[in-house]
Motif scaffolding. Structure first.
Motif, PDB file in Angstrom:
ATOM      1  N   ALA A   8       0.855  -1.181   0.000  1.00 10.03           N
ATOM      2  CA  ALA A   8       0.000   0.000   0.000  1.00 10.03           C
ATOM      3  C   ALA A   8       0.896   1.237   0.000  1.00 10.03           C
ATOM      4  O   ALA A   8       2.080   1.156   0.314  1.00 10.03           O
ATOM      5  CB  ALA A   8      -0.905  -0.012   1.222  1.00 10.03           C
ATOM      6  N   ASP A   9       0.322   2.391  -0.363  1.00 12.20           N
ATOM      7  CA  ASP A   9       1.105   3.622  -0.418  1.00 12.20           C
ATOM      8  C   ASP A   9       1.262   4.208   0.979  1.00 12.20           C
ATOM      9  O   ASP A   9       0.376   4.057   1.820  1.00 12.20           O
ATOM     10  CB  ASP A   9       0.402   4.612  -1.339  1.00 12.20           C
ATOM     11  N   TYR A  10       2.398   4.910   1.202  1.00  6.46           N
ATOM     12  CA  TYR A  10       2.653   5.465   2.531  1.00  6.46           C
ATOM     13  C   TYR A  10       1.628   6.519   2.909  1.00  6.46           C
ATOM     14  O   TYR A  10       1.347   6.737   4.078  1.00  6.46           O
ATOM     15  CB  TYR A  10       4.064   6.066   2.593  1.00  6.46           C
ATOM     16  N   LEU A  11       1.059   7.198   1.892  1.00  8.11           N
ATOM     17  CA  LEU A  11       0.136   8.294   2.165  1.00  8.11           C
ATOM     18  C   LEU A  11      -1.299   7.901   1.849  1.00  8.11           C
ATOM     19  O   LEU A  11      -2.207   8.133   2.640  1.00  8.11           O
ATOM     20  CB  LEU A  11       0.554   9.505   1.320  1.00  8.11           C
ATOM     21  N   GLN A  12      -1.499   7.292   0.692  1.00  5.82           N
ATOM     22  CA  GLN A  12      -2.857   6.990   0.243  1.00  5.82           C
ATOM     23  C   GLN A  12      -3.422   5.718   0.832  1.00  5.82           C
ATOM     24  O   GLN A  12      -4.629   5.510   0.783  1.00  5.82           O
ATOM     25  CB  GLN A  12      -2.860   6.820  -1.271  1.00  5.82           C
ATOM     26  N   GLY A  13      -2.534   4.810   1.289  1.00 10.99           N
ATOM     27  CA  GLY A  13      -3.012   3.540   1.794  1.00 10.99           C
ATOM     28  C   GLY A  13      -3.490   2.657   0.662  1.00 10.99           C
ATOM     29  O   GLY A  13      -2.875   2.594  -0.392  1.00 10.99           O
ATOM     30  N   GLU A  14      -4.644   1.995   0.898  1.00 16.95           N
ATOM     31  CA  GLU A  14      -5.128   1.006  -0.058  1.00 16.95           C
ATOM     32  C   GLU A  14      -5.632   1.633  -1.360  1.00 16.95           C
ATOM     33  O   GLU A  14      -5.656   0.964  -2.393  1.00 16.95           O
ATOM     34  CB  GLU A  14      -6.246   0.169   0.573  1.00 16.95           C
ATOM     35  N   SER A  15      -6.069   2.886  -1.333  1.00 13.98           N
ATOM     36  CA  SER A  15      -6.649   3.470  -2.561  1.00 13.98           C
ATOM     37  C   SER A  15      -5.667   3.495  -3.712  1.00 13.98           C
ATOM     38  O   SER A  15      -6.068   3.608  -4.863  1.00 13.98           O
ATOM     39  CB  SER A  15      -7.179   4.884  -2.364  1.00 13.98           C
ATOM     40  N   VAL A  16      -4.365   3.413  -3.419  1.00 12.85           N
ATOM     41  CA  VAL A  16      -3.368   3.468  -4.478  1.00 12.85           C
ATOM     42  C   VAL A  16      -3.526   2.303  -5.446  1.00 12.85           C
ATOM     43  O   VAL A  16      -3.044   2.354  -6.571  1.00 12.85           O
ATOM     44  CB  VAL A  16      -1.951   3.495  -3.878  1.00 12.85           C
ATOM     45  N   ARG A  17      -4.258   1.259  -5.040  1.00 12.12           N
ATOM     46  CA  ARG A  17      -4.415   0.099  -5.917  1.00 12.12           C
ATOM     47  C   ARG A  17      -5.224   0.415  -7.166  1.00 12.12           C
ATOM     48  O   ARG A  17      -5.247  -0.383  -8.103  1.00 12.12           O
ATOM     49  CB  ARG A  17      -5.033  -1.065  -5.147  1.00 12.12           C
ATOM     50  N   MET A  18      -5.877   1.559  -7.195  1.00 12.41           N
ATOM     51  CA  MET A  18      -6.589   1.963  -8.407  1.00 12.41           C
ATOM     52  C   MET A  18      -5.627   2.424  -9.493  1.00 12.41           C
ATOM     53  O   MET A  18      -5.992   2.517 -10.660  1.00 12.41           O
ATOM     54  CB  MET A  18      -7.602   3.055  -8.066  1.00 12.41           C
ATOM     55  N   LEU A  19      -4.379   2.688  -9.088  1.00  8.37           N
ATOM     56  CA  LEU A  19      -3.334   3.071 -10.044  1.00  8.37           C
ATOM     57  C   LEU A  19      -3.233   2.083 -11.195  1.00  8.37           C
ATOM     58  O   LEU A  19      -3.088   2.465 -12.349  1.00  8.37           O
ATOM     59  CB  LEU A  19      -2.002   3.118  -9.288  1.00  8.37           C
ATOM     60  N   TYR A  20      -3.307   0.771 -10.855  1.00  4.39           N
ATOM     61  CA  TYR A  20      -2.994  -0.274 -11.829  1.00  4.39           C
ATOM     62  C   TYR A  20      -4.059  -0.424 -12.904  1.00  4.39           C
ATOM     63  O   TYR A  20      -3.825  -1.102 -13.896  1.00  4.39           O
ATOM     64  CB  TYR A  20      -2.757  -1.615 -11.104  1.00  4.39           C
ATOM     65  N   ILE A  21      -5.220   0.181 -12.720  1.00  7.76           N
ATOM     66  CA  ILE A  21      -6.204   0.170 -13.796  1.00  7.76           C
ATOM     67  C   ILE A  21      -6.344   1.576 -14.401  1.00  7.76           C
ATOM     68  O   ILE A  21      -6.482   1.731 -15.596  1.00  7.76           O
ATOM     69  CB  ILE A  21      -7.567  -0.406 -13.333  1.00  7.76           C
ATOM     70  N   HIS A  22      -6.276   2.609 -13.564  1.00  9.37           N
ATOM     71  CA  HIS A  22      -6.493   3.971 -14.048  1.00  9.37           C
ATOM     72  C   HIS A  22      -5.387   4.419 -14.998  1.00  9.37           C
ATOM     73  O   HIS A  22      -5.661   4.944 -16.077  1.00  9.37           O
ATOM     74  CB  HIS A  22      -6.577   4.927 -12.849  1.00  9.37           C
ATOM     75  N   VAL A  23      -4.132   4.219 -14.602  1.00 11.64           N
ATOM     76  CA  VAL A  23      -3.021   4.708 -15.426  1.00 11.64           C
ATOM     77  C   VAL A  23      -2.910   3.972 -16.762  1.00 11.64           C
ATOM     78  O   VAL A  23      -2.784   4.619 -17.803  1.00 11.64           O
ATOM     79  CB  VAL A  23      -1.720   4.693 -14.603  1.00 11.64           C
ATOM     80  N   PRO A  24      -2.986   2.607 -16.800  1.00  5.20           N
ATOM     81  CA  PRO A  24      -2.964   1.959 -18.116  1.00  5.20           C
ATOM     82  C   PRO A  24      -4.073   2.437 -19.046  1.00  5.20           C
ATOM     83  O   PRO A  24      -3.819   2.685 -20.224  1.00  5.20           O
ATOM     84  CB  PRO A  24      -3.122   0.467 -17.782  1.00  5.20           C
ATOM     85  N   THR A  25      -5.305   2.608 -18.529  1.00  9.49           N
ATOM     86  CA  THR A  25      -6.371   3.048 -19.440  1.00  9.49           C
ATOM     87  C   THR A  25      -6.113   4.477 -19.914  1.00  9.49           C
ATOM     88  O   THR A  25      -6.453   4.820 -21.043  1.00  9.49           O
ATOM     89  CB  THR A  25      -7.756   2.952 -18.790  1.00  9.49           C
ATOM     90  N   ALA A  26      -5.480   5.302 -19.070  1.00  5.90           N
ATOM     91  CA  ALA A  26      -5.155   6.670 -19.505  1.00  5.90           C
ATOM     92  C   ALA A  26      -4.121   6.631 -20.625  1.00  5.90           C
ATOM     93  O   ALA A  26      -4.302   7.267 -21.674  1.00  5.90           O
ATOM     94  CB  ALA A  26      -4.624   7.485 -18.331  1.00  5.90           C
ATOM     95  N   TRP A  27      -3.051   5.876 -20.426  1.00  6.54           N
ATOM     96  CA  TRP A  27      -2.029   5.756 -21.474  1.00  6.54           C
ATOM     97  C   TRP A  27      -2.634   5.225 -22.758  1.00  6.54           C
ATOM     98  O   TRP A  27      -2.364   5.737 -23.849  1.00  6.54           O
ATOM     99  CB  TRP A  27      -0.915   4.791 -21.027  1.00  6.54           C
ATOM    100  N   LEU A  28      -3.464   4.167 -22.617  1.00  4.85           N
ATOM    101  CA  LEU A  28      -3.974   3.492 -23.808  1.00  4.85           C
ATOM    102  C   LEU A  28      -4.990   4.340 -24.537  1.00  4.85           C
ATOM    103  O   LEU A  28      -5.045   4.316 -25.767  1.00  4.85           O
ATOM    104  CB  LEU A  28      -4.570   2.136 -23.426  1.00  4.85           C
ATOM    105  N   SER A  29      -5.805   5.115 -23.807  1.00  3.88           N
ATOM    106  CA  SER A  29      -6.771   5.924 -24.553  1.00  3.88           C
ATOM    107  C   SER A  29      -6.051   7.048 -25.290  1.00  3.88           C
ATOM    108  O   SER A  29      -6.478   7.444 -26.371  1.00  3.88           O
ATOM    109  CB  SER A  29      -7.893   6.459 -23.656  1.00  3.88           C
ATOM    110  N   MET A  30      -4.910   7.513 -24.751  1.00  7.34           N
ATOM    111  CA  MET A  30      -4.141   8.522 -25.490  1.00  7.34           C
ATOM    112  C   MET A  30      -3.403   7.902 -26.678  1.00  7.34           C
ATOM    113  O   MET A  30      -3.408   8.457 -27.771  1.00  7.34           O
ATOM    114  CB  MET A  30      -3.155   9.218 -24.551  1.00  7.34           C
ATOM    115  N   SER A  31      -2.769   6.739 -26.476  1.00  3.19           N
ATOM    116  CA  SER A  31      -2.091   6.128 -27.631  1.00  3.19           C
ATOM    117  C   SER A  31      -3.110   5.673 -28.665  1.00  3.19           C
ATOM    118  O   SER A  31      -2.833   5.731 -29.863  1.00  3.19           O
ATOM    119  CB  SER A  31      -1.185   4.963 -27.244  1.00  3.19           C
TER     120      SER A  31
END
Lengths: 149, 41, 238
Positions: C42-65
């Motif tokens: 988990a993230d030192y600041l965000q805790g468990e919510s950081v786990r949304m990174l692994y779906i949010h960031v790939p879809t952001a990259w992919l929708s731009m590419s």
């Protein structure tokens, strides 16, 4: 000109025009599209008290105080250049910490205090596990303790 | 605030979206290719 | 260029490729997401919510590419009249629209526990919403003409014009004060710890392959649909 190269030229011109217009629009957007004022912007902008605005920056270390009424929190928002005292009544977001970013919606009072109506936590681009964060904090503390030479 | 609930909600939304588009692509492909094959005969 | 224009040759490649992309993508995405959601810290600041990174960031990259791919397809359709380019354009647009929608929705769900709000109109969020509408615009234009060739042409033009939005999304966090944080992964390195970065890159690869398989399947569907309508027209004429 052959039709193919003519098409290529026309499309190239259209794309170039669009990119240039976007680049020209950028400085204008730079002023208007900012989501918030940093404390230094606020000092430079000469804002009238009472006008609604958004203030963003870092919560200054050691400045957070909870008032005895139990709902009001006061702290200073800084951008390392200027700092603004802020007063907020309500539940602060989970990520509200000293040294972390916040964005406050509210008004500047006549005494220079910023009265916040809503408070959002802004986080930075660093992601790390707690152990790493502790190690980083320890290393920073050691570096600070070492006398500068 | 229960952070796990937000994580689950995000993954459910993503699964519906990405799974949905994959299923739609597969089903439309299968139907169209089958029709094309039938017409050729 | 027209070497790959032959639909028969394309189909010989696309048939195995769509299956390989789908199964490979499913496996890699499963590994990456399991790694991120269950194994990574988990993230030192965000805790468990950081786990949304692994779906949010790939879809952001992919929708731009995906949008960059849309513009390339539009460009080849307009300039070279490449027969597969407008098929690629029509196949990419709805898939990209779904990916950008997933990015916006997961971002909104992530924003609530971390920032304290579902949505703000800052530069990054707004430009990402514009990307979603650009995808919808391309879909709408392609469908709005009776003659499909003309629709694809108009859609190609819009896809190219919308290209300016990509640098706006990328640099929005630097040009303007935004609630969204600046980029974590830059040319000079990553401010995401390795224990979170590797699952993120794995998930992005897997989800990217899944997106590619959806696009390939849609291209195959569109080619087959064209064959059907051409044959029906010929039968009607005979």
């Amino acid at each position: 000109m052959k039709p193919k190269s003519q098409r290529l030229f026309l499309i190239g011109a259209a794309v170039a025009a669009l990119i240039i217009s976007a680049l020209l629009a950028m400085p204008a957007l730079r002023e208007g599209a900012a989501y918030f004022y940093a404390p230094a912007d606020l000092a430079a902008a000469d804002v009238e008290p009472g006008q609604p605005l958004r203030l963003g920056g870092l919560v200054e270390e050691g400045s957070v105080m909870r008032l005895p009424d139990g709902v009001t929190t006061t702290f200073r928002v800084t951008d390392r250049l200027e700092s603004v005292p802020v007063r907020y009544s309500g539940i602060v977001p989970d990520l509200f910490r000293e040294g972390q970013g916040v964005i406050a919606d509210g008004r500047l009072q006549a005494d220079g205090t910023f009265a916040a109506e809503t408070l959002l936590a802004k986080h930075d681009e660093n992601y790390m596990p707690p152990e790493v964060a502790e190690a980083v904090a320890r290393a920073e503390a050691e570096a600070k303790a070492r006398p500068a030479n | 605030m229960n952070q796990t609930a937000f994580v689950i909600a995000a993954y459910v939304a993503a699964a519906i979206g990405i799974g949905g588009v994959l299923a739609w692509a597969y089903l439309t492909m299968r139907r169209a290719e089958r029709r094309a094959e039938e017409l050729r005969r | 260029m027209h070497r790959f224009a032959n639909p028969a040759r394309f189909l010989r490649l696309a048939r195995p490729a769509s299956a390989v992309c789908f199964w490979g993508g499913l496996l890699i995405a499963a590994i990456g997401l399991y790694w991120g959601v269950f194994a990574a810290p988990a993230d030192y600041l965000q805790g468990e919510s950081v786990r949304m990174l692994y779906i949010h960031v790939p879809t952001a990259w992919l929708s731009m590419s995906g949008y960059a791919g849309l513009a390339i397809a539009g460009f080849s359709a307009l300039v070279w009249r490449h027969p597969l380019a407008d098929v690629a354009l029509l196949a990419l647009a709805p898939v990209g629209a779904v990916f950008s929608a997933v990015c916006l929705i997961t971002g909104s769900i992530w924003g609530r526990p971390t920032w304290g709000t579902w949505w703000v109109w800052d530069g990054r969020l707004t430009s990402m919403l514009v990307l979603f509408f650009l995808y919808l615009g391309v879909i709408a234009l392609a469908r709005s003409y009776d003659e499909p060739g003309r629709g694809a042409k108009m859609a190609s033009i819009l896809a190219l014009l919308g290209l300016v939005n990509l640098p706006i999304i990328k640099f929005s966090v630097e040009w303007w004060n935004t609630l969204h944080q600046p980029a974590s992964i830059t040319l000079s390195g990553s401010s995401i710890d390795g224990s979170m970065l590797w699952p993120l890159l794995t998930s992005a690869l897997g989800i990217g392959l899944l997106m590619a398989s959806a696009v390939l399947m849609r291209m195959r569907a569109l080619i087959a649909e064209r064959k059907v309508s051409a044959r029906l027209a010929r039968l009607a004429a005979a």
